[in-house]
Design a protein around this motif. Structure first.
Motif, PDB file in Angstrom:
ATOM      1  N   GLN A   1       0.899  -1.162   0.317  1.00 25.82           N
ATOM      2  CA  GLN A   1       0.423   0.079   0.387  1.00 25.82           C
ATOM      3  C   GLN A   1       0.790   1.198  -0.257  1.00 25.82           C
ATOM      4  OE1 GLN A   1      -2.550   1.523   3.230  1.00 25.82           O
ATOM      5  NE2 GLN A   1      -4.280   0.051   2.261  1.00 25.82           N
ATOM      6  N   VAL A   2       0.797   2.351  -1.293  1.00 23.18           N
ATOM      7  CA  VAL A   2       1.662   3.118  -1.461  1.00 23.18           C
ATOM      8  C   VAL A   2       0.631   4.312  -1.032  1.00 23.18           C
ATOM      9  CG1 VAL A   2       3.785   4.162  -2.407  1.00 23.18           C
ATOM     10  CG2 VAL A   2       3.188   1.501  -2.915  1.00 23.18           C
ATOM     11  N   ASN A   3       1.372   5.493   0.212  1.00 23.86           N
ATOM     12  CA  ASN A   3       0.766   6.352   0.121  1.00 23.86           C
ATOM     13  C   ASN A   3       1.885   7.354  -0.672  1.00 23.86           C
ATOM     14  OD1 ASN A   3      -1.420   5.400   1.941  1.00 23.86           O
ATOM     15  ND2 ASN A   3       0.782   4.648   3.709  1.00 23.86           N
ATOM     16  N   THR A   4       0.959   8.491  -1.693  1.00 25.69           N
ATOM     17  CA  THR A   4       1.004   9.682  -1.394  1.00 25.69           C
ATOM     18  C   THR A   4       0.692  10.783  -1.099  1.00 25.69           C
ATOM     19  OG1 THR A   4       0.174   9.442  -3.434  1.00 25.69           O
ATOM     20  CG2 THR A   4       2.012   8.928  -3.959  1.00 25.69           C
ATOM     21  N   GLN A   5       1.787  12.098  -1.040  1.00 27.22           N
ATOM     22  CA  GLN A   5       0.404  13.237  -0.406  1.00 27.22           C
ATOM     23  C   GLN A   5       1.792  14.245  -1.001  1.00 27.22           C
ATOM     24  OE1 GLN A   5       0.185  13.540   3.798  1.00 27.22           O
ATOM     25  NE2 GLN A   5      -1.957  14.888   3.251  1.00 27.22           N
ATOM     26  N   GLY A   6       1.193  15.091  -2.329  1.00 28.47           N
ATOM     27  CA  GLY A   6       2.108  15.718  -2.360  1.00 28.47           C
ATOM     28  C   GLY A   6       3.213  15.757  -3.580  1.00 28.47           C
ATOM     29  N   THR A   7       3.275  14.201  -4.380  1.00 34.55           N
ATOM     30  CA  THR A   7       3.967  13.438  -4.425  1.00 34.55           C
ATOM     31  C   THR A   7       4.285  14.103  -6.019  1.00 34.55           C
ATOM     32  OG1 THR A   7       4.368  12.113  -2.858  1.00 34.55           O
ATOM     33  CG2 THR A   7       5.676  11.371  -4.911  1.00 34.55           C
ATOM     34  N   PHE A   8       4.885  14.996  -6.713  1.00 35.62           N
ATOM     35  CA  PHE A   8       5.413  15.199  -7.633  1.00 35.62           C
ATOM     36  C   PHE A   8       6.936  14.801  -8.965  1.00 35.62           C
ATOM     37  CE2 PHE A   8       2.963  17.829  -6.061  1.00 35.62           C
ATOM     38  CZ  PHE A   8       1.212  17.880  -6.899  1.00 35.62           C
ATOM     39  N   ASP A   9       7.945  13.670  -7.423  1.00 37.10           N
ATOM     40  CA  ASP A   9       9.308  13.428  -7.427  1.00 37.10           C
ATOM     41  C   ASP A   9       9.177  12.505  -8.313  1.00 37.10           C
ATOM     42  OD1 ASP A   9       9.443  11.729  -5.373  1.00 37.10           O
ATOM     43  OD2 ASP A   9       8.871  13.716  -4.354  1.00 37.10           O
ATOM     44  N   CYS A  10      10.254  11.569  -8.608  1.00 41.35           N
ATOM     45  CA  CYS A  10      10.176  10.087 -10.034  1.00 41.35           C
ATOM     46  C   CYS A  10       9.960   9.217  -8.789  1.00 41.35           C
ATOM     47  CB  CYS A  10      11.671  10.381 -10.743  1.00 41.35           C
ATOM     48  SG  CYS A  10      12.698  10.141  -9.588  1.00 41.35           S
ATOM     49  N   SER A  11       9.480   9.094  -7.481  1.00 41.60           N
ATOM     50  CA  SER A  11       9.165   8.528  -6.444  1.00 41.60           C
ATOM     51  C   SER A  11       7.455   8.219  -6.743  1.00 41.60           C
ATOM     52  CB  SER A  11       9.979   8.571  -4.625  1.00 41.60           C
ATOM     53  OG  SER A  11       9.122   9.429  -4.538  1.00 41.60           O
ATOM     54  N   SER A  12       6.679   9.235  -7.902  1.00 49.20           N
ATOM     55  CA  SER A  12       5.662   8.877  -7.855  1.00 49.20           C
ATOM     56  C   SER A  12       5.812   7.508  -8.614  1.00 49.20           C
ATOM     57  CB  SER A  12       5.130  10.102  -8.560  1.00 49.20           C
ATOM     58  OG  SER A  12       5.723  10.463  -9.886  1.00 49.20           O
ATOM     59  N   VAL A  13       7.000   7.086  -9.517  1.00 44.27           N
ATOM     60  CA  VAL A  13       6.661   5.631 -10.465  1.00 44.27           C
ATOM     61  C   VAL A  13       7.489   5.446  -9.563  1.00 44.27           C
ATOM     62  CG1 VAL A  13       7.368   4.881 -12.088  1.00 44.27           C
ATOM     63  CG2 VAL A  13       7.507   7.174 -12.240  1.00 44.27           C
ATOM     64  N   ILE A  14       6.469   3.772  -8.942  1.00 41.83           N
ATOM     65  CA  ILE A  14       7.029   2.752  -8.258  1.00 41.83           C
ATOM     66  C   ILE A  14       7.313   1.132  -8.885  1.00 41.83           C
ATOM     67  CG2 ILE A  14       5.237   1.532  -7.077  1.00 41.83           C
ATOM     68  CD1 ILE A  14       7.237   1.462  -4.573  1.00 41.83           C
ATOM     69  N   THR A  15       8.640   0.858  -8.700  1.00 42.41           N
ATOM     70  CA  THR A  15       9.044  -0.026  -9.627  1.00 42.41           C
ATOM     71  C   THR A  15       9.687  -1.691  -8.499  1.00 42.41           C
ATOM     72  OG1 THR A  15      11.095   0.276  -9.950  1.00 42.41           O
ATOM     73  CG2 THR A  15       9.207   0.990 -12.053  1.00 42.41           C
ATOM     74  N   ILE A  16       8.745  -2.268  -9.563  1.00 43.27           N
ATOM     75  CA  ILE A  16       9.394  -4.234  -8.437  1.00 43.27           C
ATOM     76  C   ILE A  16       9.830  -4.486  -9.283  1.00 43.27           C
ATOM     77  CG2 ILE A  16       9.512  -5.620  -6.508  1.00 43.27           C
ATOM     78  CD1 ILE A  16       7.478  -4.148  -5.740  1.00 43.27           C
ATOM     79  N   PRO A  17      10.942  -4.708 -10.382  1.00 45.29           N
ATOM     80  CA  PRO A  17      11.722  -5.360 -11.181  1.00 45.29           C
ATOM     81  C   PRO A  17      11.317  -6.736 -10.973  1.00 45.29           C
ATOM     82  CG  PRO A  17      13.473  -3.626 -10.202  1.00 45.29           C
ATOM     83  CD  PRO A  17      11.950  -3.934  -9.346  1.00 45.29           C
ATOM     84  N   SER A  18      12.124  -7.739 -10.048  1.00 43.38           N
ATOM     85  CA  SER A  18      11.020  -8.699  -9.690  1.00 43.38           C
ATOM     86  C   SER A  18      10.185  -9.751 -10.012  1.00 43.38           C
ATOM     87  CB  SER A  18      11.870  -9.935  -8.613  1.00 43.38           C
ATOM     88  OG  SER A  18      11.464  -8.813  -7.614  1.00 43.38           O
ATOM     89  N   LYS A  19       9.269  -8.432  -9.527  1.00 37.54           N
ATOM     90  CA  LYS A  19       8.336  -9.070  -9.772  1.00 37.54           C
ATOM     91  C   LYS A  19       7.176  -8.310 -11.208  1.00 37.54           C
ATOM     92  CE  LYS A  19       6.717 -10.490  -6.232  1.00 37.54           C
ATOM     93  NZ  LYS A  19       6.574 -11.852  -5.886  1.00 37.54           N
ATOM     94  N   GLY A  20       7.744  -7.788 -12.239  1.00 33.99           N
ATOM     95  CA  GLY A  20       7.024  -7.643 -13.335  1.00 33.99           C
ATOM     96  C   GLY A  20       6.659  -5.367 -13.395  1.00 33.99           C
ATOM     97  N   ILE A  21       6.149  -5.109 -11.945  1.00 38.04           N
ATOM     98  CA  ILE A  21       5.695  -4.465 -11.271  1.00 38.04           C
ATOM     99  C   ILE A  21       6.475  -2.890 -12.039  1.00 38.04           C
ATOM    100  CG2 ILE A  21       4.413  -2.833  -9.652  1.00 38.04           C
ATOM    101  CD1 ILE A  21       4.241  -5.996  -8.600  1.00 38.04           C
ATOM    102  N   SER A  22       5.002  -1.834 -12.375  1.00 40.02           N
ATOM    103  CA  SER A  22       5.893  -0.265 -12.995  1.00 40.02           C
ATOM    104  C   SER A  22       4.877   0.144 -12.492  1.00 40.02           C
ATOM    105  CB  SER A  22       6.614   0.078 -13.839  1.00 40.02           C
ATOM    106  OG  SER A  22       6.797   1.114 -13.717  1.00 40.02           O
ATOM    107  N   LYS A  23       4.084   1.063 -11.579  1.00 34.35           N
ATOM    108  CA  LYS A  23       3.431   1.845 -11.384  1.00 34.35           C
ATOM    109  C   LYS A  23       3.192   3.074 -11.741  1.00 34.35           C
ATOM    110  CE  LYS A  23      -0.946   0.702 -10.037  1.00 34.35           C
ATOM    111  NZ  LYS A  23      -1.753  -1.688 -10.636  1.00 34.35           N
TER     112      LYS A  23
END
Ligand code: CU
Length: 130
Positions: free
Chosen positions: A71-93
């Motif tokens: 569960q990823v919480n964002t609040q005023g997130t405009f930097d590049c952590s707004s793209v989250i990846t987990i390569p070993s699971k093929g996840i990019s969101k």
């Protein structure tokens, strides 16, 4: 008189020793137990992290063999952590600037699950252990 002094001294040393053991025991227990950002609700494991200028906590500890949601919480997130990846699971969101995003991770294998921002500069990890 002398006996009483040594008796009191002995008790004081035992008491200090007890305090010392308590003090060293608890942090160790914290690193071994499931982190406070990880909870199990209705048989589902929820790992909560915050994304803004990186990921907090950077290291989470979760248990294997339980269906898990990140569960990823964002609040005023405009930097590049707004793209989250987990390569070993093929996840990019892509995360919204503010809100809660749930990412299904499935049942985790023991080991370390590595994640990062889209560019790989902000890492985070989930230690999966019993
Ligand atoms: Cu980045």
């Amino acid at each position: 008189m002398k006996t009483a002094f040594f008796l009191i001294l002995g008790i004081a040393i035992l008491f200090l020793g007890y305090l010392f053991l308590q003090g060293t025991d608890s942090p160790e227990e914290n690193t071994l137990s499931t982190g406070s950002n990880v909870s199990i609700v209705d048989g589902k494991q929820v790992v909560e992290i915050r994304a803004k200028g990186g990921y907090v906590p950077r290291i989470s500890t979760a248990k294997p063999g339980i269906p898990t949601v990140l569960q990823v919480n964002t609040q005023g997130t405009f930097d590049c952590s707004s793209v989250i990846t987990i390569p070993s699971k093929g996840i990019s969101k892509n995360l919204p600037p503010s809100g809660v995003t749930e990412i299904e991770l499935g049942s985790l294998e023991p080991g370390v699950l590595q994640g990062a921002c889209g560019m790989g500069m902000y890492p985070f990890q989930i230690n999966v252990q019993d």
